[in-house]
Design a protein around this motif. Structure first.
Motif, PDB file in Angstrom:
ATOM      1  N   LEU A  69       0.822  -1.220   0.000  1.00  0.00           N
ATOM      2  CA  LEU A  69       0.000   0.000   0.000  1.00  0.00           C
ATOM      3  C   LEU A  69       0.852   1.264   0.000  1.00  0.00           C
ATOM      4  CD1 LEU A  69      -2.842  -1.063   2.458  1.00  0.00           C
ATOM      5  CD2 LEU A  69      -3.025  -0.724  -0.028  1.00  0.00           C
ATOM      6  N   ALA A  70       1.955   1.254   0.744  1.00  0.00           N
ATOM      7  CA  ALA A  70       2.836   2.435   0.782  1.00  0.00           C
ATOM      8  C   ALA A  70       3.467   2.692  -0.584  1.00  0.00           C
ATOM      9  CB  ALA A  70       3.917   2.258   1.850  1.00  0.00           C
ATOM     10  N   ARG A  71       3.738   1.632  -1.325  1.00  0.00           N
ATOM     11  CA  ARG A  71       4.281   1.793  -2.679  1.00  0.00           C
ATOM     12  C   ARG A  71       3.220   2.355  -3.618  1.00  0.00           C
ATOM     13  NH1 ARG A  71       6.269  -3.027  -5.317  1.00  0.00           N
ATOM     14  NH2 ARG A  71       7.413  -1.602  -6.640  1.00  0.00           N
ATOM     15  N   ARG A  72       1.977   1.905  -3.441  1.00  0.00           N
ATOM     16  CA  ARG A  72       0.903   2.339  -4.336  1.00  0.00           C
ATOM     17  C   ARG A  72       0.341   3.705  -3.964  1.00  0.00           C
ATOM     18  NH1 ARG A  72      -2.387   0.702  -8.365  1.00  0.00           N
ATOM     19  NH2 ARG A  72      -4.623   1.052  -8.173  1.00  0.00           N
ATOM     20  N   TYR A  73       0.284   4.003  -2.664  1.00  0.00           N
ATOM     21  CA  TYR A  73      -0.304   5.256  -2.175  1.00  0.00           C
ATOM     22  C   TYR A  73       0.672   6.012  -1.279  1.00  0.00           C
ATOM     23  CZ  TYR A  73      -4.493   2.713  -3.588  1.00  0.00           C
ATOM     24  OH  TYR A  73      -5.417   1.987  -4.297  1.00  0.00           O
ATOM     25  N   PRO A  74       1.828   6.392  -1.818  1.00  0.00           N
ATOM     26  CA  PRO A  74       2.807   7.097  -0.965  1.00  0.00           C
ATOM     27  C   PRO A  74       2.230   8.417  -0.447  1.00  0.00           C
ATOM     28  CG  PRO A  74       3.433   7.244  -3.282  1.00  0.00           C
ATOM     29  CD  PRO A  74       2.264   6.305  -3.209  1.00  0.00           C
ATOM     30  N   GLY A  75       2.437   8.667   0.826  1.00  0.00           N
ATOM     31  CA  GLY A  75       1.985   9.919   1.427  1.00  0.00           C
ATOM     32  C   GLY A  75       0.515   9.959   1.793  1.00  0.00           C
ATOM     33  N   SER A  76      -0.238   8.894   1.549  1.00  0.00           N
ATOM     34  CA  SER A  76      -1.667   8.884   1.834  1.00  0.00           C
ATOM     35  C   SER A  76      -1.902   8.683   3.329  1.00  0.00           C
ATOM     36  CB  SER A  76      -2.375   7.785   1.048  1.00  0.00           C
ATOM     37  OG  SER A  76      -3.724   7.695   1.468  1.00  0.00           O
ATOM     38  N   ARG A  77      -2.364   9.735   3.966  1.00  0.00           N
ATOM     39  CA  ARG A  77      -2.647   9.659   5.403  1.00  0.00           C
ATOM     40  C   ARG A  77      -3.857   8.776   5.691  1.00  0.00           C
ATOM     41  NH1 ARG A  77       0.302  13.423   8.386  1.00  0.00           N
ATOM     42  NH2 ARG A  77       1.435  14.892   7.085  1.00  0.00           N
ATOM     43  N   SER A  78      -4.831   8.761   4.781  1.00  0.00           N
ATOM     44  CA  SER A  78      -6.022   7.935   5.024  1.00  0.00           C
ATOM     45  C   SER A  78      -5.695   6.449   4.906  1.00  0.00           C
ATOM     46  CB  SER A  78      -7.161   8.327   4.082  1.00  0.00           C
ATOM     47  OG  SER A  78      -6.779   8.155   2.735  1.00  0.00           O
ATOM     48  N   VAL A  79      -4.894   6.070   3.929  1.00  0.00           N
ATOM     49  CA  VAL A  79      -4.494   4.664   3.803  1.00  0.00           C
ATOM     50  C   VAL A  79      -3.622   4.281   4.995  1.00  0.00           C
ATOM     51  CG1 VAL A  79      -3.259   2.970   2.383  1.00  0.00           C
ATOM     52  CG2 VAL A  79      -4.708   4.684   1.286  1.00  0.00           C
ATOM     53  N   GLY A  82      -5.785   3.641   7.899  1.00  0.00           N
ATOM     54  CA  GLY A  82      -6.421   2.334   7.767  1.00  0.00           C
ATOM     55  C   GLY A  82      -5.501   1.199   8.177  1.00  0.00           C
ATOM     56  N   VAL A  83      -4.235   1.294   7.785  1.00  0.00           N
ATOM     57  CA  VAL A  83      -3.257   0.273   8.162  1.00  0.00           C
ATOM     58  C   VAL A  83      -3.055   0.281   9.677  1.00  0.00           C
ATOM     59  CG1 VAL A  83      -0.827  -0.422   7.975  1.00  0.00           C
ATOM     60  CG2 VAL A  83      -2.088   0.259   5.926  1.00  0.00           C
ATOM     61  N   LEU A  84      -2.975   1.470  10.264  1.00  0.00           N
ATOM     62  CA  LEU A  84      -2.806   1.552  11.721  1.00  0.00           C
ATOM     63  C   LEU A  84      -4.012   0.987  12.463  1.00  0.00           C
ATOM     64  CD1 LEU A  84      -1.060   5.041  12.008  1.00  0.00           C
ATOM     65  CD2 LEU A  84      -0.021   2.787  12.416  1.00  0.00           C
ATOM     66  N   VAL A  85      -5.205   1.260  11.973  1.00  0.00           N
ATOM     67  CA  VAL A  85      -6.417   0.711  12.602  1.00  0.00           C
ATOM     68  C   VAL A  85      -6.431  -0.814  12.470  1.00  0.00           C
ATOM     69  CG1 VAL A  85      -8.939   0.566  12.417  1.00  0.00           C
ATOM     70  CG2 VAL A  85      -7.808   2.803  12.418  1.00  0.00           C
ATOM     71  N   ALA A  86      -6.140  -1.321  11.276  1.00  0.00           N
ATOM     72  CA  ALA A  86      -6.098  -2.776  11.069  1.00  0.00           C
ATOM     73  C   ALA A  86      -5.052  -3.417  11.987  1.00  0.00           C
ATOM     74  CB  ALA A  86      -5.792  -3.088   9.609  1.00  0.00           C
ATOM     75  N   SER A  87      -3.931  -2.742  12.177  1.00  0.00           N
ATOM     76  CA  SER A  87      -2.885  -3.255  13.069  1.00  0.00           C
ATOM     77  C   SER A  87      -3.372  -3.306  14.508  1.00  0.00           C
ATOM     78  CB  SER A  87      -1.635  -2.373  12.986  1.00  0.00           C
ATOM     79  OG  SER A  87      -1.138  -2.363  11.671  1.00  0.00           O
ATOM     80  N   GLY A  88      -4.083  -2.259  14.916  1.00  0.00           N
ATOM     81  CA  GLY A  88      -4.635  -2.231  16.270  1.00  0.00           C
ATOM     82  C   GLY A  88      -5.635  -3.356  16.498  1.00  0.00           C
ATOM     83  N   VAL A  89      -6.495  -3.579  15.523  1.00  0.00           N
ATOM     84  CA  VAL A  89      -7.488  -4.653  15.624  1.00  0.00           C
ATOM     85  C   VAL A  89      -6.780  -6.014  15.679  1.00  0.00           C
ATOM     86  CG1 VAL A  89      -9.359  -5.848  14.401  1.00  0.00           C
ATOM     87  CG2 VAL A  89      -9.350  -3.339  14.558  1.00  0.00           C
ATOM     88  N   ALA A  90      -5.799  -6.208  14.795  1.00  0.00           N
ATOM     89  CA  ALA A  90      -5.063  -7.479  14.781  1.00  0.00           C
ATOM     90  C   ALA A  90      -4.354  -7.707  16.115  1.00  0.00           C
ATOM     91  CB  ALA A  90      -4.051  -7.488  13.634  1.00  0.00           C
ATOM     92  N   ALA A  91      -3.768  -6.656  16.666  1.00  0.00           N
ATOM     93  CA  ALA A  91      -3.079  -6.795  17.957  1.00  0.00           C
ATOM     94  C   ALA A  91      -4.066  -7.141  19.070  1.00  0.00           C
ATOM     95  CB  ALA A  91      -2.315  -5.513  18.282  1.00  0.00           C
ATOM     96  N   LEU A  92      -5.225  -6.500  19.072  1.00  0.00           N
ATOM     97  CA  LEU A  92      -6.235  -6.796  20.097  1.00  0.00           C
ATOM     98  C   LEU A  92      -6.728  -8.239  20.013  1.00  0.00           C
ATOM     99  CD1 LEU A  92      -8.373  -3.522  20.137  1.00  0.00           C
ATOM    100  CD2 LEU A  92      -6.890  -4.393  21.968  1.00  0.00           C
ATOM    101  N   LEU A  93      -6.909  -8.726  18.788  1.00  0.00           N
ATOM    102  CA  LEU A  93      -7.430 -10.085  18.598  1.00  0.00           C
ATOM    103  C   LEU A  93      -6.410 -11.180  18.915  1.00  0.00           C
ATOM    104  CD1 LEU A  93      -9.469  -9.592  15.297  1.00  0.00           C
ATOM    105  CD2 LEU A  93     -10.366  -9.832  17.628  1.00  0.00           C
ATOM    106  N   THR A  94      -5.125 -10.863  18.831  1.00  0.00           N
ATOM    107  CA  THR A  94      -4.094 -11.886  19.005  1.00  0.00           C
ATOM    108  C   THR A  94      -3.251 -11.684  20.257  1.00  0.00           C
ATOM    109  OG1 THR A  94      -2.548 -10.625  17.633  1.00  0.00           O
ATOM    110  CG2 THR A  94      -3.903 -12.293  16.517  1.00  0.00           C
ATOM    111  N   TRP A  95      -3.509 -10.636  21.007  1.00  0.00           N
ATOM    112  CA  TRP A  95      -2.687 -10.256  22.161  1.00  0.00           C
ATOM    113  C   TRP A  95      -2.546 -11.414  23.148  1.00  0.00           C
ATOM    114  CZ3 TRP A  95       0.095  -5.892  22.982  1.00  0.00           C
ATOM    115  CH2 TRP A  95       0.572  -5.659  24.268  1.00  0.00           C
TER     116      TRP A  95
END
Length: 175
Positions: A69-79, A82-95
């Motif tokens: 995603l960073a290669r495709r959408y460099p500088g995109s704060r919204s993308v 989204g990655v940070l939110v997905a990371s937070g969810v993944a961390a909560l589910l696997t903690w």
């Protein structure tokens, strides 16, 4: 017996990651860095699965998505968000415990670095992320992973120096 095979396979994938990371961080080209990091992180994800470190494994899979995603959408704060939110969810589910925290920190710092920075600044952020990943590998007992992150950190520092020297010598090339 199965545990020893799992641990051995985990160490093997740590060494594969080591080789790919060294190639990535020795590159002066951001695009080549990103492509090699994709491959290295596939091996890291397999390693974390074999060591049953589920948060680190999930976040490493998201690192692969993040790089693409960073290669495709460099500088995109919204993308990036989204990655940070997905990371937070993944961390909560696997903690599993506080030993998972270094992987979360590494993911957050690396995500900001890849989306918002480039060149030397990106590599500084990725160096900080490598330090957190080193701790994550140490906590699961991955010798190959620790060695990979330590060498990534050193190789990254050398590349930062090379880029700094080139920038000082040829400032117009970096405008």
């Amino acid at each position: 017996m199965l545990d020893s095979y799992s641990a051995l396979a985990g160490q093997f994938f740590g060494v594969v990651s080591l080789i790919l990371c060294l190639l990535a961080f020795s590159s002066k080209r951001d695009d080549r860095l990103m492509v090699l990091l994709l491959s290295a992180n596939v091996a890291f994800a397999l390693q974390f699965v074999l060591f049953a470190s589920w948060t680190a494994a999930a976040l490493t899979v998201l690192v692969i998505v993040r790089i693409a995603l960073a290669r495709r959408y460099p500088g995109s704060r919204s993308v990036m968000a989204g990655v940070l939110v997905a990371s937070g969810v993944a961390a909560l589910l696997t903690w599993q415990g506080w030993a998972d925290l270094p992987a979360v920190v590494a993911m957050a710092v690396g995500t900001v670095g890849m989306f918002l920075l480039s060149g030397i600044a990106m590599r500084v952020a990725l160096g900080m992320a490598a330090s957190s990943w080193f701790l994550s590998h140490a906590l699961v007992g991955s010798v190959g992973g620790m060695l990979a992150e330590a060498l990534v950190f050193v190789t990254n520092a050398v590349t930062i120096y090379r880029l700094f020297r080139a920038k000082r010598r040829y400032p117009r090339a970096f405008e």
